[in-house]
Design a protein around this motif. Sequence first.
Motif, mmCIF file in Angstrom:
data_model
loop_
_atom_site.group_PDB
_atom_site.id
_atom_site.type_symbol
_atom_site.label_atom_id
_atom_site.label_comp_id
_atom_site.label_asym_id
_atom_site.label_seq_id
_atom_site.Cartn_x
_atom_site.Cartn_y
_atom_site.Cartn_z
ATOM 1 N N LEU A 35 -16.159 -17.188 10.216
ATOM 2 C CA LEU A 35 -15.888 -17.504 8.807
ATOM 3 C C LEU A 35 -16.961 -18.411 8.219
ATOM 4 O O LEU A 35 -17.368 -18.231 7.070
ATOM 5 C CB LEU A 35 -14.513 -18.169 8.662
ATOM 6 N N ARG A 36 -17.418 -19.379 9.003
ATOM 7 C CA ARG A 36 -18.460 -20.294 8.516
ATOM 8 C C ARG A 36 -19.747 -19.519 8.217
ATOM 9 O O ARG A 36 -20.374 -19.701 7.179
ATOM 10 C CB ARG A 36 -18.708 -21.407 9.543
ATOM 11 N N ALA A 37 -20.117 -18.614 9.128
ATOM 12 C CA ALA A 37 -21.329 -17.806 8.914
ATOM 13 C C ALA A 37 -21.142 -16.874 7.720
ATOM 14 O O ALA A 37 -22.044 -16.729 6.887
ATOM 15 C CB ALA A 37 -21.643 -16.996 10.170
ATOM 16 N N ALA A 38 -19.965 -16.262 7.608
ATOM 17 C CA ALA A 38 -19.686 -15.368 6.477
ATOM 18 C C ALA A 38 -19.751 -16.139 5.169
ATOM 19 O O ALA A 38 -20.313 -15.660 4.175
ATOM 20 C CB ALA A 38 -18.315 -14.717 6.640
ATOM 21 N N ASN A 39 -19.200 -17.331 5.166
ATOM 22 C CA ASN A 39 -19.199 -18.168 3.967
ATOM 23 C C ASN A 39 -20.628 -18.391 3.481
ATOM 24 O O ASN A 39 -20.944 -18.178 2.313
ATOM 25 C CB ASN A 39 -18.505 -19.498 4.294
ATOM 26 N N GLU A 40 -21.491 -18.796 4.386
ATOM 27 C CA GLU A 40 -22.887 -19.064 4.023
ATOM 28 C C GLU A 40 -23.613 -17.799 3.575
ATOM 29 O O GLU A 40 -24.297 -17.782 2.549
ATOM 30 C CB GLU A 40 -23.623 -19.689 5.213
ATOM 31 N N MET A 41 -23.447 -16.732 4.335
ATOM 32 C CA MET A 41 -24.213 -15.520 4.076
ATOM 33 C C MET A 41 -23.682 -14.727 2.884
ATOM 34 O O MET A 41 -24.459 -14.225 2.067
ATOM 35 C CB MET A 41 -24.266 -14.659 5.337
ATOM 36 N N PHE A 42 -22.371 -14.615 2.762
ATOM 37 C CA PHE A 42 -21.807 -13.906 1.609
ATOM 38 C C PHE A 42 -22.204 -14.609 0.317
ATOM 39 O O PHE A 42 -22.543 -13.968 -0.669
ATOM 40 C CB PHE A 42 -20.280 -13.841 1.691
ATOM 41 N N TYR A 43 -22.139 -15.936 0.332
ATOM 42 C CA TYR A 43 -22.426 -16.679 -0.892
ATOM 43 C C TYR A 43 -23.913 -16.623 -1.243
ATOM 44 O O TYR A 43 -24.285 -16.456 -2.401
ATOM 45 C CB TYR A 43 -21.960 -18.125 -0.758
ATOM 46 N N ALA A 44 -24.764 -16.724 -0.243
ATOM 47 C CA ALA A 44 -26.211 -16.749 -0.501
ATOM 48 C C ALA A 44 -26.802 -15.366 -0.768
ATOM 49 O O ALA A 44 -27.702 -15.225 -1.594
ATOM 50 C CB ALA A 44 -26.940 -17.394 0.687
ATOM 51 N N HIS A 45 -26.285 -14.346 -0.078
ATOM 52 C CA HIS A 45 -26.920 -13.016 -0.144
ATOM 53 C C HIS A 45 -26.030 -11.935 -0.756
ATOM 54 O O HIS A 45 -26.469 -10.792 -0.876
ATOM 55 C CB HIS A 45 -27.359 -12.571 1.254
ATOM 56 N N SER A 72 -13.666 -5.807 5.300
ATOM 57 C CA SER A 72 -12.779 -6.180 4.203
ATOM 58 C C SER A 72 -11.845 -7.320 4.614
ATOM 59 O O SER A 72 -11.579 -8.234 3.831
ATOM 60 C CB SER A 72 -11.966 -4.965 3.744
ATOM 61 N N ASP A 73 -11.352 -7.279 5.874
ATOM 62 C CA ASP A 73 -10.498 -8.370 6.366
ATOM 63 C C ASP A 73 -11.254 -9.698 6.355
ATOM 64 O O ASP A 73 -10.702 -10.742 6.023
ATOM 65 C CB ASP A 73 -10.016 -8.076 7.795
ATOM 66 N N LEU A 74 -12.532 -9.630 6.725
ATOM 67 C CA LEU A 74 -13.354 -10.840 6.725
ATOM 68 C C LEU A 74 -13.586 -11.341 5.306
ATOM 69 O O LEU A 74 -13.503 -12.541 5.037
ATOM 70 C CB LEU A 74 -14.688 -10.584 7.421
ATOM 71 N N VAL A 75 -13.853 -10.435 4.379
ATOM 72 C CA VAL A 75 -14.077 -10.833 2.983
ATOM 73 C C VAL A 75 -12.823 -11.485 2.414
ATOM 74 O O VAL A 75 -12.896 -12.517 1.737
ATOM 75 C CB VAL A 75 -14.517 -9.626 2.125
ATOM 76 N N LEU A 111 -12.579 -15.336 1.066
ATOM 77 C CA LEU A 111 -12.131 -15.716 -0.282
ATOM 78 C C LEU A 111 -10.881 -16.583 -0.238
ATOM 79 O O LEU A 111 -10.733 -17.496 -1.056
ATOM 80 C CB LEU A 111 -11.899 -14.465 -1.132
ATOM 81 N N GLN A 112 -10.011 -16.334 0.726
ATOM 82 C CA GLN A 112 -8.830 -17.188 0.859
ATOM 83 C C GLN A 112 -9.243 -18.617 1.226
ATOM 84 O O GLN A 112 -8.661 -19.591 0.720
ATOM 85 C CB GLN A 112 -7.869 -16.615 1.902
ATOM 86 N N GLN A 113 -10.256 -18.737 2.075
ATOM 87 C CA GLN A 113 -10.775 -20.062 2.439
ATOM 88 C C GLN A 113 -11.417 -20.730 1.216
ATOM 89 O O GLN A 113 -11.208 -21.917 0.964
ATOM 90 C CB GLN A 113 -11.779 -19.914 3.581
ATOM 91 N N GLN A 114 -12.184 -19.956 0.454
ATOM 92 C CA GLN A 114 -12.787 -20.478 -0.777
ATOM 93 C C GLN A 114 -11.700 -20.940 -1.751
ATOM 94 O O GLN A 114 -11.817 -21.995 -2.378
ATOM 95 C CB GLN A 114 -13.642 -19.396 -1.444
ATOM 96 N N ALA A 115 -10.648 -20.130 -1.881
ATOM 97 C CA ALA A 115 -9.559 -20.454 -2.802
ATOM 98 C C ALA A 115 -8.868 -21.754 -2.398
ATOM 99 O O ALA A 115 -8.590 -22.606 -3.242
ATOM 100 C CB ALA A 115 -8.541 -19.309 -2.857
#
Length: 197
Positions: A22-32, A61-64, A68-72
Amino acid sequence: MPQKASESTRSRSGSTTRERILRAANEMFYAHGIRGTSADRIIAQVGITKVTFYRHFPTKSDLVVAYLQQQAAGERAWFSSMRQVEDPEGSLHAIAEGVGTASCSPGFRGCAFINAAAEFADPQDPVRAVVDEHRQWMLDEFASIAAEAGASDASLTAQQLMILRDGAMVNGYLGESASVTAALSAAFASVIAAANL
């Protein structure tokens, strides 16, 4: 007894791996961008196997959705911390200050939810469901502030406040924190004043 300890260790390890993904997804989804970041890139970043990744998140999709739930959760905690009981103007000024600071910070790439909505056009997509739920929560919070301020139509006022917030986040790319904060705070105040006429 030793068996339970082993199960507990496995559970902690699994939880830690999930957090790392989740930490890696957070960084990468947001940046790229979400679509610009493949599961393979996240797997490589975390240093795990595909089997391990898909054990935690059966689909991208489960990861996304989890991202987003973590962001929320983070944004709701922040937004709630800005609320000042029985002081709607103070609440709006604090929110404006926070938006101004965040939107002018290095690495800022806009609202994660607006970005996700732009990438997932299908309103039936589970990703959009998380976006819509969080945006509705924010609208409800703005409506509560508007009602505290005596707005005659709290729902309409909430929509106006939300539009201002969204615009300020985009404007932050181009401005500096103090000017975005001052402009957003003044715009919030104007909307509240007009709502009480």
